[in-house]
Scaffold this motif. Structure first.
Motif, PDB file in Angstrom:
ATOM      1  N   ALA A  21       0.751   4.104   7.663  1.00 34.85           N
ATOM      2  CA  ALA A  21       1.684   4.967   8.390  1.00 34.85           C
ATOM      3  C   ALA A  21       2.181   6.123   7.545  1.00 34.85           C
ATOM      4  CB  ALA A  21       2.873   4.149   8.893  1.00 34.85           C
ATOM      5  N   PHE A  22       2.410   5.876   6.229  1.00 36.07           N
ATOM      6  CA  PHE A  22       3.074   6.875   5.393  1.00 36.07           C
ATOM      7  C   PHE A  22       2.346   7.074   4.071  1.00 36.07           C
ATOM      8  CE2 PHE A  22       6.350   4.448   7.746  1.00 36.07           C
ATOM      9  CZ  PHE A  22       6.743   5.441   8.632  1.00 36.07           C
ATOM     10  N   GLU A  23       2.527   8.260   3.520  1.00 35.66           N
ATOM     11  CA  GLU A  23       1.980   8.577   2.201  1.00 35.66           C
ATOM     12  C   GLU A  23       2.733   7.800   1.124  1.00 35.66           C
ATOM     13  OE1 GLU A  23      -0.633  10.253   1.511  1.00 35.66           O
ATOM     14  OE2 GLU A  23      -1.098  11.349   3.347  1.00 35.66           O
ATOM     15  N   ASP A  24       2.363   8.056  -0.125  1.00 32.88           N
ATOM     16  CA  ASP A  24       2.848   7.242  -1.234  1.00 32.88           C
ATOM     17  C   ASP A  24       4.365   7.255  -1.394  1.00 32.88           C
ATOM     18  OD1 ASP A  24       3.290   5.860  -3.541  1.00 32.88           O
ATOM     19  OD2 ASP A  24       2.019   7.073  -4.824  1.00 32.88           O
ATOM     20  N   THR A  25       4.954   8.400  -1.652  1.00 31.75           N
ATOM     21  CA  THR A  25       6.361   8.445  -2.038  1.00 31.75           C
ATOM     22  C   THR A  25       7.294   8.252  -0.846  1.00 31.75           C
ATOM     23  OG1 THR A  25       5.799   9.946  -3.845  1.00 31.75           O
ATOM     24  CG2 THR A  25       8.119   9.785  -3.231  1.00 31.75           C
ATOM     25  N   ILE A  26       8.300   7.405  -1.045  1.00 39.49           N
ATOM     26  CA  ILE A  26       9.348   7.179  -0.054  1.00 39.49           C
ATOM     27  C   ILE A  26      10.684   7.457  -0.719  1.00 39.49           C
ATOM     28  CG2 ILE A  26      10.505   5.434   1.360  1.00 39.49           C
ATOM     29  CD1 ILE A  26       7.803   4.089   1.727  1.00 39.49           C
ATOM     30  N   LEU A  27      11.516   8.252  -0.069  1.00 38.72           N
ATOM     31  CA  LEU A  27      12.839   8.603  -0.582  1.00 38.72           C
ATOM     32  C   LEU A  27      13.900   7.921   0.275  1.00 38.72           C
ATOM     33  CD1 LEU A  27      12.247  12.464  -0.900  1.00 38.72           C
ATOM     34  CD2 LEU A  27      12.006  10.764  -2.724  1.00 38.72           C
ATOM     35  N   SER A  28      14.867   7.283  -0.376  1.00 35.48           N
ATOM     36  CA  SER A  28      15.944   6.620   0.349  1.00 35.48           C
ATOM     37  C   SER A  28      17.281   7.064  -0.225  1.00 35.48           C
ATOM     38  CB  SER A  28      15.803   5.100   0.245  1.00 35.48           C
ATOM     39  OG  SER A  28      16.838   4.458   0.960  1.00 35.48           O
ATOM     40  N   LEU A  29      18.051   7.764   0.587  1.00 34.64           N
ATOM     41  CA  LEU A  29      19.350   8.276   0.185  1.00 34.64           C
ATOM     42  C   LEU A  29      20.437   7.357   0.738  1.00 34.64           C
ATOM     43  CD1 LEU A  29      20.760  10.734  -1.216  1.00 34.64           C
ATOM     44  CD2 LEU A  29      20.879  11.777   1.056  1.00 34.64           C
TER      45      LEU A  29
ATOM     46  N   LYS B 163       7.513   4.871  -5.578  1.00 32.84           N
ATOM     47  CA  LYS B 163       6.137   5.344  -5.708  1.00 32.84           C
ATOM     48  C   LYS B 163       5.261   4.201  -6.214  1.00 32.84           C
ATOM     49  CE  LYS B 163       7.295  10.137  -7.035  1.00 32.84           C
ATOM     50  NZ  LYS B 163       7.105  11.189  -8.072  1.00 32.84           N
ATOM     51  N   GLY B 164       3.954   4.346  -6.019  1.00 32.18           N
ATOM     52  CA  GLY B 164       2.991   3.421  -6.610  1.00 32.18           C
ATOM     53  C   GLY B 164       3.263   1.970  -6.283  1.00 32.18           C
ATOM     54  N   GLU B 165       3.329   1.155  -7.341  1.00 27.39           N
ATOM     55  CA  GLU B 165       3.454  -0.284  -7.157  1.00 27.39           C
ATOM     56  C   GLU B 165       4.730  -0.661  -6.424  1.00 27.39           C
ATOM     57  OE1 GLU B 165       4.202  -3.925 -10.181  1.00 27.39           O
ATOM     58  OE2 GLU B 165       2.267  -2.907 -10.475  1.00 27.39           O
ATOM     59  N   SER B 166       5.839  -0.008  -6.743  1.00 30.81           N
ATOM     60  CA  SER B 166       7.104  -0.348  -6.087  1.00 30.81           C
ATOM     61  C   SER B 166       7.067  -0.042  -4.601  1.00 30.81           C
ATOM     62  CB  SER B 166       8.263   0.416  -6.741  1.00 30.81           C
ATOM     63  OG  SER B 166       8.155   1.813  -6.512  1.00 30.81           O
ATOM     64  N   ARG B 167       6.265   0.941  -4.201  1.00 30.46           N
ATOM     65  CA  ARG B 167       6.159   1.300  -2.789  1.00 30.46           C
ATOM     66  C   ARG B 167       5.129   0.443  -2.060  1.00 30.46           C
ATOM     67  NH1 ARG B 167       4.190   1.973   1.735  1.00 30.46           N
ATOM     68  NH2 ARG B 167       3.606   3.906   2.776  1.00 30.46           N
ATOM     69  N   TYR B 168       3.993   0.171  -2.727  1.00 32.05           N
ATOM     70  CA  TYR B 168       2.867  -0.467  -2.053  1.00 32.05           C
ATOM     71  C   TYR B 168       2.844  -1.993  -2.152  1.00 32.05           C
ATOM     72  CZ  TYR B 168       0.510   4.055  -1.409  1.00 32.05           C
ATOM     73  OH  TYR B 168       0.172   5.329  -1.022  1.00 32.05           O
ATOM     74  N   LEU B 169       3.414  -2.561  -3.215  1.00 33.92           N
ATOM     75  CA  LEU B 169       3.233  -3.986  -3.480  1.00 33.92           C
ATOM     76  C   LEU B 169       4.513  -4.797  -3.356  1.00 33.92           C
ATOM     77  CD1 LEU B 169       1.168  -6.144  -4.326  1.00 33.92           C
ATOM     78  CD2 LEU B 169       1.759  -5.662  -6.713  1.00 33.92           C
ATOM     79  N   TRP B 170       5.620  -4.291  -3.893  1.00 36.33           N
ATOM     80  CA  TRP B 170       6.875  -5.039  -3.882  1.00 36.33           C
ATOM     81  C   TRP B 170       7.537  -4.929  -2.508  1.00 36.33           C
ATOM     82  CZ3 TRP B 170       9.703  -6.884  -8.461  1.00 36.33           C
ATOM     83  CH2 TRP B 170       8.980  -6.764  -9.644  1.00 36.33           C
ATOM     84  N   THR B 171       8.041  -6.046  -2.009  1.00 39.44           N
ATOM     85  CA  THR B 171       8.883  -5.963  -0.815  1.00 39.44           C
ATOM     86  C   THR B 171      10.280  -5.528  -1.243  1.00 39.44           C
ATOM     87  OG1 THR B 171       9.643  -8.265  -0.939  1.00 39.44           O
ATOM     88  CG2 THR B 171       7.631  -7.827   0.331  1.00 39.44           C
ATOM     89  N   HIS B 172      10.988  -4.862  -0.337  1.00 40.99           N
ATOM     90  CA  HIS B 172      12.376  -4.506  -0.598  1.00 40.99           C
ATOM     91  C   HIS B 172      13.202  -4.826   0.641  1.00 40.99           C
ATOM     92  CE1 HIS B 172      10.563  -0.862   1.174  1.00 40.99           C
ATOM     93  NE2 HIS B 172      11.771  -0.603   1.672  1.00 40.99           N
TER      94      HIS B 172
ATOM     95  N   CYS C   5      -6.073   4.295   0.626  1.00 38.66           N
ATOM     96  CA  CYS C   5      -7.066   3.759  -0.315  1.00 38.66           C
ATOM     97  C   CYS C   5      -6.376   3.415  -1.634  1.00 38.66           C
ATOM     98  CB  CYS C   5      -8.210   4.733  -0.536  1.00 38.66           C
ATOM     99  SG  CYS C   5      -7.682   6.371  -1.083  1.00 38.66           S
ATOM    100  N   CYS C   6      -5.199   2.768  -1.544  1.00 38.54           N
ATOM    101  CA  CYS C   6      -4.408   2.443  -2.727  1.00 38.54           C
ATOM    102  C   CYS C   6      -5.060   1.315  -3.519  1.00 38.54           C
ATOM    103  CB  CYS C   6      -2.991   2.054  -2.321  1.00 38.54           C
ATOM    104  SG  CYS C   6      -2.925   0.494  -1.388  1.00 38.54           S
ATOM    105  N   ALA C   7      -4.444   0.997  -4.654  1.00 41.27           N
ATOM    106  CA  ALA C   7      -4.973  -0.040  -5.547  1.00 41.27           C
ATOM    107  C   ALA C   7      -4.392  -1.411  -5.244  1.00 41.27           C
ATOM    108  CB  ALA C   7      -4.677   0.341  -6.994  1.00 41.27           C
ATOM    109  N   PHE C   8      -3.816  -1.591  -4.036  1.00 38.89           N
ATOM    110  CA  PHE C   8      -3.165  -2.855  -3.703  1.00 38.89           C
ATOM    111  C   PHE C   8      -3.685  -3.362  -2.351  1.00 38.89           C
ATOM    112  CE2 PHE C   8      -0.381  -0.031  -6.058  1.00 38.89           C
ATOM    113  CZ  PHE C   8      -0.143  -0.782  -7.209  1.00 38.89           C
ATOM    114  N   PRO C   9      -4.952  -3.773  -2.303  1.00 40.83           N
ATOM    115  CA  PRO C   9      -5.558  -4.178  -1.021  1.00 40.83           C
ATOM    116  C   PRO C   9      -4.896  -5.385  -0.377  1.00 40.83           C
ATOM    117  CG  PRO C   9      -6.990  -4.759  -2.866  1.00 40.83           C
ATOM    118  CD  PRO C   9      -5.908  -3.885  -3.420  1.00 40.83           C
TER     119      PRO C   9
END
Length: 736
Positions: A246-254, A285-294, A342-346
């Motif tokens: 749905a979304f590109e890599d970077t997510i900003l949360s204010l 970004k990266g691992e915190s965005r693609y792999l870790w749940t929040h 096509c991230c590194a976290f399939p």
């Protein structure tokens, strides 16, 4: 007068009220020694332990510190996390004596919470060194990113925006209010309709903030989607990974308004709590965005570092305090993705095969209950009816008792009375022939199997067992309580277990654990996965997952930690609270879910039973393990060293934790090769020539510490011990 002489002189002329306080103080000291190993002394020292004055039962550092400072100069105040006590060290021994004299038995008001303090002397205070936990890779927190004036403008812009659903896709979810700008995030498929932009783009008041993000290098291109979440005090958001496709890599949360704590969890179980102050920017970004749940756990107070420099300078866990949540509004900015990810976290990427949308295998998925009546209906359809339907097949998979349960049963005194609540096919009723054992189960079909095997059992709901109060020497509840769908009902089940026990009686409780990987070891449940890997679902739904610490010391707990549990919703469901269908043999990403049971045909089942009998016959020659525990002869014959500890049976208000049957290779269940047709409840069925039905059972899997937190809320019982047993959390209780 010398402090020691005055202290001794007063003991002979205490009032009735003072004697009552002393009795309670002594009792509190004994409790600390027994459960926490804290040794108190009778002679005055500079240090005190303050019972009932801890973070674990809702006492804030500021209120306790102010009260203690009235007695003199306070050198140190240590408040261990999740504990209902604190340690205070004064500069002078005389100040500690005054606190002991005048504050013992006094009430302390902390907001709506009122507690009575009991103080005892200790020789010394040790502080646990604070361990610095690094942020997940790719995560950046920028404090004071916007000014107070910008914060007011942004909130006003959202308030002024149209409430028309067609323009902002405004929604009132169960745990928060949501508005979408640019594109609507759809919770029914965890994605966005990229061909249908909303009439309302990102408000122009947000543009200066986004331009600053680009200028400072937090994001490369301007976001085109905004989700605004408004949380009242006590509300949260479920743990989730934003859908990759749905979304590109970077997510900003204010974060605007009140401070809160967001929890990041790695698939291996690592947990990193991140404090989000008001007006701060979180960049994922990266691992915190693609792999870790929040996610944000619903609670009214967060445990955060203290602002008082006197106590925060020690570099220890003693510097924690409680922070009351207020209204918080988050602005989450994202860029719509138009190409596959096509991230590194399939393992968490829906573009590369990991599931994003809810499983289609259950056409009409149930919702998590909102009230007692809803809970009873959910359990009736997705627990009781299921086990009645699968009783024969279920029993055929239940042969070998688990060694640690056998050990508990073998320790019972001869002639004692044992009740197995949720006994399933009765496999534990014959383990110790020297006790009087009786079982009960919600499934009449399983009770009938018990009778055919020669065991005493009767049909009963686990919330109301028709056995006289305080008549049992021991109770076991193995894989039962996780089938209750609200916190209140799970608590009621524990209370019912305790009610049956005699004073001094013991109970053993097992529940399925969220943490299937513990101490860097995977449970048998995960190891049996054909690809031996964990999957984390991508979600954006309304649920939450509690985070608890072990707390076996007292029934005075910080109630806000677990109070909202009955409102939890699974993270793999849509906005109306639909439960997800768990992917068998994978790590859990949610606490409340449906676990499939693939019914085998009679021929396949009989073949499997024959194999199990051969295995059991061979295991009779291997009695060394059971002998080491001192089991009876019958127990040694039944205990299989190759047990699967989280593959047990029993029915609560219907029950039965089954996991060893839910991974199906093609040769174990022919119908599972292309199993796309399933029943939507226990009533589903197929024609004899078609695929056999798949039944779905409701589970609430427990986080570490959650079972202990549940048990200590029951009066008159203490947690004697607790442990993790191959994918299960387990406690042994003792009735006072």
């Amino acid at each position: 007068m010398d402090l020691h002489k005055e202290n001794n002189a007063r003991t002979g002329r205490r009032s009735k009220e003072e004697k009552k306080v002393v009795r309670k103080q002594v009792k509190a000291s004994h409790t600390l020694l027994k459960h926490e190993g804290i040794v108190t002394v009778s002679q005055p020292t500079k240090s005190l332990v303050v019972v009932n004055g801890g973070l674990g039962n809702g006492v804030g550092r500021e209120e306790l510190s102010a009260m203690l400072k009235e007695m003199g100069d306070l050198e140190m105040l240590v408040m261990p996390p999740y504990k209902p006590y604190a340690f205070a060290t004064y500069r002078l021994e005389e100040s500690a004596w005054k606190a002991h004299k005048y504050l013992n038995g006094q009430r302390l008001q902390c907001g709506e919470n009122s507690v009575t303090l009991y103080l005892s002397y200790v020789n010394s205070v040790t502080c646990e060194e604070e361990v610095s936990i690094p942020l997940p890779e790719g995560l950046v927190l920028v404090e004071d990113f916007v000014s107070a004036e910008e914060e007011a403008q942004l909130l006003a812009a959202i308030d002024r925006s149209s409430a028309n659903d067609e323009i902002t896709a405004q929604k009132a979810l169960k745990h928060r209010k949501v508005k979408h700008y640019g594109f609507e995030f759809r919770y029914d498929n965890n994605n966005v309709d990229k061909d249908k932009p909303l009439p309302a783009g990102i408000p122009e008041e947000c543009l200066p903030v986004l331009e600053r993000c680009v200028k400072n290098g937090h994001v490369v291109i301007m976001p085109d989607q905004l989700t605004v979440n408004q949380y009242e005090s006590g509300q949260g958001i479920p743990p989730h990974v934003d859908t990759h496709s749905a979304f590109e890599d970077t997510i900003l949360s204010l974060s605007l308004g009140s401070k809160t704590v967001m929890e990041f969890r790695h698939p291996d179980g690592r947990l990193v709590p991140v404090i989000l102050p008001g007006r701060s920017l979180l960049v994922m970004k990266g691992e915190s965005r693609y792999l870790w749940t929040h996610g944000i756990t619903p609670r009214k107070f967060d445990m955060v570092p203290a602002c008082d420099p006197q106590f925060s300078a020690h570099g220890t866990n003693s510097s924690l305090t409680l922070s009351k949540r207020g209204i918080r509004t988050s602005f989450t900015f994202r860029k719509i993705r138009h190409e596959p990810c096509c991230c590194a976290f399939p393992s968490t990427c829906d573009s590369q095969g990991a599931p994003s949308a809810p499983s289609p295998s259950l056409p009409s998925r149930p919702s998590l209950p909102c009230c007692h009546a809803d809970a009873a209906r959910l359990e009736e359809e997705y627990v009781h009816q299921v086990y009645d339907a699968i009783a024969s097949h279920f029993s055929s998979t239940r042969h070998s008792p688990w060694p640690r349960v056998c050990h508990f049963l073998s320790s019972l005194p001869p002639g004692g009375v044992l009740v197995d609540i949720g006994c399933g096919n009765g496999k534990y009723l014959g383990v110790n022939p020297e006790v009087v054992a009786v079982g009960c189960d919600r499934s009449s079909a399983l009770v009938q199997i018990c009778a055919e095997r020669g065991f005493q059992a009767f049909v009963s709901d686990a919330l109301s067992v028709p056995v006289r109060t305080a008549s049992c020497d021991a109770c076991i509840s193995i894989a039962v309580i996780h089938h209750f769908s609200t916190q209140e009902r799970r608590l009621a089940a524990v209370r019912e277990v305790v009610r049956l026990l005699k004073p001094g009686g013991r109970a053993l409780i097992y529940v399925w654990a969220f943490e299937q990987e513990y101490n860097k070891q995977k449970s048998k449940y995960l190891k049996d996965h054909p690809e031996n890997h964990n999957l984390v679902h991508n979600t954006r739904e309304d649920s939450w997952e509690p985070y608890g610490e072990r707390s076996t010391h007292t029934n005075r707990q910080y109630k806000d930690e677990y109070k909202p549990v009955d409102n939890i919703q699974d993270v793999n469901k849509v906005t109306d609270g639909k439960l997800s269908v768990h992917i068998n043999r994978t790590a859990f990403s949610t606490q409340d879910l449906l676990v499939p049971w693939h019914l085998k045909d009679r021929k396949t089942r009989e073949k499997g039973e024959s194999g199990e009998r051969e295995k059991k016959d061979k295991s009779e020659e291997k009695t060394s393990l059971c002998s080491a525990f001192g089991f009876s002869t019958k127990a040694r014959l039944d205990c299989n060293p190759d047990y699967r500890p989280n593959c047990d049976s029993s029915i609560s208000s219907g029950s039965g934790l089954n996991t060893n049957d839910v991974t199906h290779s093609p040769d174990s269940n022919p119908s599972s090769k292309n199993d796309t047709q399933t029943s939507n409840s226990s009533q589903g069925s197929e024609s004899e020539s078609g695929p056999l039905p798949v039944f779905h059972r409701y589970y609430h899997v427990f986080h570490q510490g959650e079972l202990e937190q549940l048990c200590v809320q029951v009066a008159g019982v203490k947690v004697q011990s607790s442990y993790h047993d191959q994918g299960n959390w387990c406690v042994i209780l003792e009735k006072d």
